[in-house]
Motif scaffolding. Sequence first.
Motif, PDB file in Angstrom:
ATOM      1  N   ASN A 151       0.824  -1.211   0.000  1.00 22.13           N
ATOM      2  CA  ASN A 151       0.000   0.000   0.000  1.00 22.13           C
ATOM      3  C   ASN A 151       0.862   1.266   0.000  1.00 22.13           C
ATOM      4  O   ASN A 151       1.920   1.309   0.626  1.00 22.13           O
ATOM      5  CB  ASN A 151      -0.910   0.035   1.221  1.00 22.13           C
ATOM      6  CG  ASN A 151      -1.844  -1.154   1.274  1.00 22.13           C
ATOM      7  OD1 ASN A 151      -1.826  -1.929   2.234  1.00 22.13           O
ATOM      8  ND2 ASN A 151      -2.661  -1.326   0.253  1.00 22.13           N
ATOM      9  N   THR A 152       0.367   2.284  -0.708  1.00 25.70           N
ATOM     10  CA  THR A 152       1.017   3.596  -0.739  1.00 25.70           C
ATOM     11  C   THR A 152       0.101   4.612  -0.078  1.00 25.70           C
ATOM     12  O   THR A 152      -1.079   4.719  -0.434  1.00 25.70           O
ATOM     13  CB  THR A 152       1.324   4.046  -2.181  1.00 25.70           C
ATOM     14  OG1 THR A 152       2.246   3.116  -2.767  1.00 25.70           O
ATOM     15  CG2 THR A 152       1.934   5.444  -2.200  1.00 25.70           C
ATOM     16  N   LYS A 173       4.300   2.143   2.116  1.00 26.18           N
ATOM     17  CA  LYS A 173       5.076   3.150   1.387  1.00 26.18           C
ATOM     18  C   LYS A 173       4.398   4.512   1.590  1.00 26.18           C
ATOM     19  O   LYS A 173       3.171   4.583   1.682  1.00 26.18           O
ATOM     20  CB  LYS A 173       5.132   2.822  -0.098  1.00 26.18           C
ATOM     21  CG  LYS A 173       5.709   1.459  -0.426  1.00 26.18           C
ATOM     22  CD  LYS A 173       5.709   1.234  -1.928  1.00 26.18           C
ATOM     23  CE  LYS A 173       6.144  -0.174  -2.294  1.00 26.18           C
ATOM     24  NZ  LYS A 173       5.099  -1.175  -1.909  1.00 26.18           N
ATOM     25  N   LEU A 175       4.129   8.492   0.081  1.00 28.35           N
ATOM     26  CA  LEU A 175       4.412   9.475  -0.964  1.00 28.35           C
ATOM     27  C   LEU A 175       3.959  10.839  -0.436  1.00 28.35           C
ATOM     28  O   LEU A 175       2.777  11.037  -0.163  1.00 28.35           O
ATOM     29  CB  LEU A 175       3.659   9.134  -2.252  1.00 28.35           C
ATOM     30  CG  LEU A 175       3.790  10.145  -3.402  1.00 28.35           C
ATOM     31  CD1 LEU A 175       5.250  10.311  -3.816  1.00 28.35           C
ATOM     32  CD2 LEU A 175       2.939   9.689  -4.600  1.00 28.35           C
ATOM     33  N   GLY A 192      -1.814   6.422  -5.145  1.00 30.29           N
ATOM     34  CA  GLY A 192      -1.789   5.898  -3.778  1.00 30.29           C
ATOM     35  C   GLY A 192      -3.099   5.231  -3.450  1.00 30.29           C
ATOM     36  O   GLY A 192      -4.104   5.394  -4.163  1.00 30.29           O
TER      37      GLY A 192
END
Length: 270
Positions: A151-152, A173, A175, A192
């Motif tokens: 997962n972002t 992760k 961003l 995301g």
Amino acid sequence: MKKKIVWFFALMMVVCTLGACGGKSVADQDIAKTSREKNQIVWGVKYDTRLFGLMDIATGEVRGFDIDIAKALTEKMLGRDGNAIFVEVTSKTRIPLLKNGNIDAIIATMTISEERKKQVDFSDVYFDAGQSIMVQKDSPIQSVNDLGANNTVLAVKGSTSAANIREHAPDAKILELENYSEAFTALQSGQGDVMTTDNAILLGMAASNPDYKLVGGTFTNEPYGIAINKNQENFLNEVNQALKEIHEDGTYDEIYQKWFPDDETGKVEE
């Protein structure tokens, strides 16, 4: 020389008048007493925060959860004929305006913190703010605990959101984008899986974008309170009593349901 003396005394008279010759300043007056005498309470509110305090250009009136809570409290404290006056504040100006006596209280998405308690007193909590996550409505993610290596998470640079996610979902992760608008655009474009920040901000976004929702409640504790100047215990007690009464008679629930009909992450239970 005589002219200088005359001007000096004239200046001193002006200073004395403005300063009430050492008398109480506006900020030092008993707000509980003066609000009853004037039959009004002056509230510092946001004009740019969706769902909490936002100026309606069409009507020229500020509307939101904070506004309706302030009106309800004013009615409890002063009666139905009491006037709730609203003055625009920002995160930067709200405490100076309170300390200077320009406003009687701040109800403007203000988190209760130990640092702020050094300058102002806070009422009981009226909105249970904290960090949350927002996803698409069909997302399988139900809470921050579901976030893993696949997962972002989208967050904003310079905020505490990324650090909190690292603590609560260390494998995910992250961003980081420049601002909330960029972060939400990234969520929409699939860069995301979730976006994270305060639930108050996410609720405003979800209200304008029905394909998205908040899930899992909050995983940090950043409750909102009403800020009142130091040494105003009478006024503070009256505000807290009024808060208690709007909980007991259902007014608080009605206002909350009006602004957050599909979400209870910020609701305070009495």
